[in-house]
Scaffold this motif. Structure first.
Motif, PDB file in Angstrom:
ATOM      1  N   ASP A 116       0.834  -1.198   0.000  1.00  0.00           N
ATOM      2  CA  ASP A 116       0.000   0.000   0.000  1.00  0.00           C
ATOM      3  C   ASP A 116       0.872   1.253   0.000  1.00  0.00           C
ATOM      4  OD1 ASP A 116      -2.130  -1.720   0.108  1.00  0.00           O
ATOM      5  OD2 ASP A 116      -2.478  -1.444   2.249  1.00  0.00           O
ATOM      6  N   LEU A 117       0.347   2.322  -0.585  1.00  0.00           N
ATOM      7  CA  LEU A 117       1.123   3.534  -0.789  1.00  0.00           C
ATOM      8  C   LEU A 117       0.324   4.751  -0.330  1.00  0.00           C
ATOM      9  CD1 LEU A 117       3.441   4.391  -3.571  1.00  0.00           C
ATOM     10  CD2 LEU A 117       1.448   5.848  -3.442  1.00  0.00           C
ATOM     11  N   LEU A 118       0.994   5.696   0.343  1.00  0.00           N
ATOM     12  CA  LEU A 118       0.372   6.934   0.794  1.00  0.00           C
ATOM     13  C   LEU A 118       1.117   8.107   0.180  1.00  0.00           C
ATOM     14  CD1 LEU A 118      -1.641   8.469   2.619  1.00  0.00           C
ATOM     15  CD2 LEU A 118       0.112   8.351   4.418  1.00  0.00           C
ATOM     16  N   ALA A 150      -2.488  -1.838  -2.591  1.00  0.00           N
ATOM     17  CA  ALA A 150      -1.691  -2.610  -3.534  1.00  0.00           C
ATOM     18  C   ALA A 150      -2.605  -3.564  -4.307  1.00  0.00           C
ATOM     19  CB  ALA A 150      -0.622  -3.398  -2.784  1.00  0.00           C
ATOM     20  N   ALA A 151      -2.093  -4.110  -5.389  1.00  0.00           N
ATOM     21  CA  ALA A 151      -2.832  -5.115  -6.158  1.00  0.00           C
ATOM     22  C   ALA A 151      -3.021  -6.363  -5.296  1.00  0.00           C
ATOM     23  CB  ALA A 151      -2.074  -5.450  -7.439  1.00  0.00           C
ATOM     24  N   SER A 204      -0.272  -1.274  -7.797  1.00  0.00           N
ATOM     25  CA  SER A 204      -1.460  -1.239  -8.641  1.00  0.00           C
ATOM     26  C   SER A 204      -1.263  -0.202  -9.749  1.00  0.00           C
ATOM     27  CB  SER A 204      -2.691  -0.882  -7.801  1.00  0.00           C
ATOM     28  OG  SER A 204      -2.559   0.430  -7.278  1.00  0.00           O
ATOM     29  N   ASP A 205      -2.119  -0.225 -10.749  1.00  0.00           N
ATOM     30  CA  ASP A 205      -2.028   0.740 -11.845  1.00  0.00           C
ATOM     31  C   ASP A 205      -2.146   2.168 -11.324  1.00  0.00           C
ATOM     32  OD1 ASP A 205      -1.766  -1.341 -13.614  1.00  0.00           O
ATOM     33  OD2 ASP A 205      -3.863  -1.304 -14.267  1.00  0.00           O
ATOM     34  N   GLU A 206      -2.975   2.371 -10.306  1.00  0.00           N
ATOM     35  CA  GLU A 206      -3.173   3.697  -9.728  1.00  0.00           C
ATOM     36  C   GLU A 206      -1.873   4.266  -9.145  1.00  0.00           C
ATOM     37  OE1 GLU A 206      -6.304   5.679  -6.567  1.00  0.00           O
ATOM     38  OE2 GLU A 206      -5.592   3.641  -6.187  1.00  0.00           O
ATOM     39  N   MET A 207      -0.990   3.394  -8.677  1.00  0.00           N
ATOM     40  CA  MET A 207       0.261   3.830  -8.055  1.00  0.00           C
ATOM     41  C   MET A 207       1.335   4.221  -9.060  1.00  0.00           C
ATOM     42  SD  MET A 207       0.833   0.929  -5.218  1.00  0.00           S
ATOM     43  CE  MET A 207      -0.376   0.474  -4.016  1.00  0.00           C
ATOM     44  N   PHE A 208       1.164   3.846 -10.321  1.00  0.00           N
ATOM     45  CA  PHE A 208       2.229   4.003 -11.304  1.00  0.00           C
ATOM     46  C   PHE A 208       2.764   5.422 -11.401  1.00  0.00           C
ATOM     47  CE2 PHE A 208       3.795   4.824 -15.610  1.00  0.00           C
ATOM     48  CZ  PHE A 208       4.876   3.962 -15.602  1.00  0.00           C
TER      49      PHE A 208
END
Length: 123
Positions: free
Chosen positions: A2-4, A66-67, A73-77
């Protein structure tokens, strides 16, 4: 995984949970040479599309999951690119549920900076 993503001053940053549960803090910077800081023209609105590189800058956003397999995930790219390990790391420390970021690579450890407060404040 997961990313913030968030903004500190004029710097785009993100904190990501690693597979082992530890955290990594990095500058938002695409490997193609995109921005490490938020340019003047991108400091308005909740999301701005860059007219030069076609990347996006998002002001403080919710955490991104995360995926299903734990990968980005694509959103994080737009934050981590293809090889997150190449992004500039940022010094950080945690205290309870809080994450403290310091952009000075030579800063003292968090425990040294707030050590005197710890006995005074309950977690």
């Amino acid at each position: 995984g997961d990313l913030l993503p968030f903004t500190l001053g004029f710097h785009g940053l993100h904190v990501q949970r690693n597979r082992d549960g530890s955290l990594a803090a990095r500058m938002n910077r695409h490997q193609h040479g995109g921005c490490r800081f938020v340019p003047v023209q991108c400091r308005t609105g909740t999301q701005t599309k860059c007219s030069i590189t076609s990347c996006n800058y998002t002001r403080d956003a919710d955490a991104m999951s995360a995926a299903a397999d734990g990968e980005n995930s694509d959103e994080m790219f737009k934050f981590v690119g293809l090889v997150p390990e190449k992004l500039t790391p940022v010094r950080f420390g945690t205290w309870g549920p809080f994450i403290f970021i310091n952009l000075d690579p030579a800063c003292a450890e968090l425990d040294e900076q707030i050590g005197g407060l710890v006995p005074q404040l309950p977690l």
